[in-house]
Design an enzyme around this catalytic site. Structure first.
Site: not given
Lengths: 280, 280, 280
Positions: A119, A140
């Site tokens: 990210e 995730e």
């Protein structure tokens, strides 16, 4: 700043217009609630400096660029933090500010960039990866929750719907060369050449007119950045999903297998996320 | 038309439905204010013809597809020109009309396509590059100003934010194969095969139903073209930046080093833009 | 359901959360009006099932994933069908519902995916192609009409304006490796490994939390899917163009040459569309 005695983001002013931020939180460069004010401070310094033109993000920890969110502290430690200057919660706030900053940011990725690491790289303006030693992933879904720091809104715009869905729905690893083919990074560079390549590029850009660099970035941003509303929706999705029973069970099992302790788990995350999701 | 005695864009009607526009302005295919009415006339002929379906843009000048804007005439020669039929200033007007035209346009790139050359290619519907002899670049940042003819609004939509920022913030050269990997061109073709490849493709397309070709292009345009407002903003950014002291100094120094005169400067532009931006 | 005695879409429940839909309409997996209610039924089952997470689309017919629309039945058979639950005509309705479904869809492409076959693949969330045996194309322009089932609105968002225009304006074939380079498929996989690759990926995804899978897909959809208005406009373009004289002539000539009968025509479609569009 309650960041303890260790600064995880080491800021080096190579010159007035070319800075380096080195992630140094061994052994895995895990990103926790305590990392937030440290990264925020670095980004604030970047924003406030009138001279800096280029910032390179790299890592001092072998094998890891930056990995996932720290699952040990209670979630409230994160969710109770005051919003940043964009009005967004601190982590998405920091990444949005990086993308909007007039300063040019380059991620030099060596080692794993999973979760927050990916990210952060996606919030930079460019990404260069070690062909042999970089691995990007949004793992995730393997923990039963959704990403929160940007890839749901940034990755599809960068690499298209099909590949973005594959990355985030599979939670698999994307090594340097495959990441280049997908457009996840600008280019995969042979590991022995990565540092010089990025340094040469950064020096070149930092020699150019600051105002024109800012003008170009701002105009590109206009057609490529997600809105703050979309960024906020992604963060909300993460916060909601990570509290659901499926995530709580998967995270507990991953911790039991050695996540955040055993290097084998961190390095082979897709294998362990498969394990905790095997029929039960 | 005050285009002098030399037509820089040579229009060949290979057949009623397949035309070729050959850029012929030796030694570097520089694009100056005097080129604007010439290119405008060609685009107007394309727009007014009821039969033509495909137009290929190529170059008659070895080593150059089309290079950058001519820095010798005063800027006012360009800025004083009347707007085109879109209401935009002439150069962005021409490129917007090419993208919106119902005629299919193909750039066949051999040699350098820097600045305006890259912008013309980006205004075409497809781009094929010589693997060995094509080089694309948006070098403007190296001269202290921003691009103006489209890449700030077209390139991010084509190749994504990260690679578009790299191309425009570095001002570096992108040879054929790298340009293909980035999506900057459709494909890099071995130089010995480029002409036949493009000719075969152009003839194939020109054999198809004109109305359906136009329908497909129009529908693709709906989700891919920037608005005229964005195009105008890019042009304004160029006009503003090129008049700032940083650009005036860099351009003067580049001209002093031999820009527009010495082939070595034109061919190795990134090296010379580095030189004039070295600490001073 | 007036689908005759043969179910063209064979649904296999490999497990409660992982299904397979195998296209089985030899010899070419042609898609006709009678296919619509069959595919609709499969999509409806996917929508109504509370457990399924992943659906793989593949083919049982050697050489063909799924090919083009059936030109034998009168067009009214298709246009007289009632709109689907989205309010769109049945075929675009089905594809829109696939893209919006919370279930993850994967196209495993071996053989030709022309016209409707490519459109079905583009309506899936991911596409993997046999490196040796997959061929994708939107051949419609060669028949004098425009695509109708999605590529005019989905392909540019996936692979960019230049390559999308090339694919649809040329009507050419795009084999596995080239399709990967263009981003038309996620990846081209050696044919001997394709089935295991897709099966491993599908099983992995199907082991993950259903709600989080749906959340990720929904958020990616928000920035990547065309609106229903755009989808409807594409279908209208197809319906209008296919009734024009140019299309009627080209289709009649293609049928005369053996389309839908002679495997050589189906397998070498670009050669035959060239033939019927040669100067006449």
């Amino acid at each position: 700043m309650s960041s303890g005695d260790k600064q995880e983001y080491k800021l080096t002013r190579i010159s007035a217009d070319y800075w380096r931020v080195t992630i140094d939180h061994p052994p895995f460069n895990i990103f926790g609630p305590q990392s937030i004010p440290m990264l925020d401070q670095v980004v604030t310094e970047i924003e406030r400096d009138a001279t800096v033109k280029v910032v390179v993000f790299d890592s001092a920890v072998p094998g890891f660029f930056q990995t996932h969110f720290d699952f040990v502290p209670p979630l409230e430690t994160t969710t109770s933090m005051a919003p940043g200057s964009t009005g967004l919660p601190p982590l998405p706030d920091i990444f949005v500010r990086l993308t909007r900053s007039s300063v040019v940011t380059i991620a030099s990725i060596r080692g794993r960039a999973s979760g927050v690491g990916s990210e952060l790289a996606l919030a930079c303006d460019m990404r260069f990866a070690s062909r042999e030693k970089a691995v990007l992933s949004q793992f995730e879904i393997g923990g039963g929750f959704t990403p929160g720091g940007g890839p749901m809104v940034r990755l599809p715009r960068l690499i298209g719907r099909g590949r973005a869905l594959e990355v985030m729905l599979s939670g698999n690893d994307y090594p340097g060369e495959l990441a280049e083919r997908y457009g996840y990074v600008n280019r995969a560079i042979p590991d022995a050449e990565l540092d010089e390549f990025v340094d040469t590029l950064a020096r070149r850009i930092s020699s150019f007119d600051k105002q024109s660099l800012a003008d170009i970035k701002q105009m590109v941003n206009a057609s490529t950045l997600p809105s703050n509303t979309e960024v906020a929706a992604e963060w909300s999705s993460f916060i909601a999903s990570v509290q659901r029973p499926a995530a709580q069970r998967a995270i507990t099992e991953l911790m039991g297998l050695g996540l955040q302790k055993d290097p084998d788990v961190e390095v082979n995350l897709p294998r362990y996320t498969a394990k905790v999701n095997a029929r039960h």
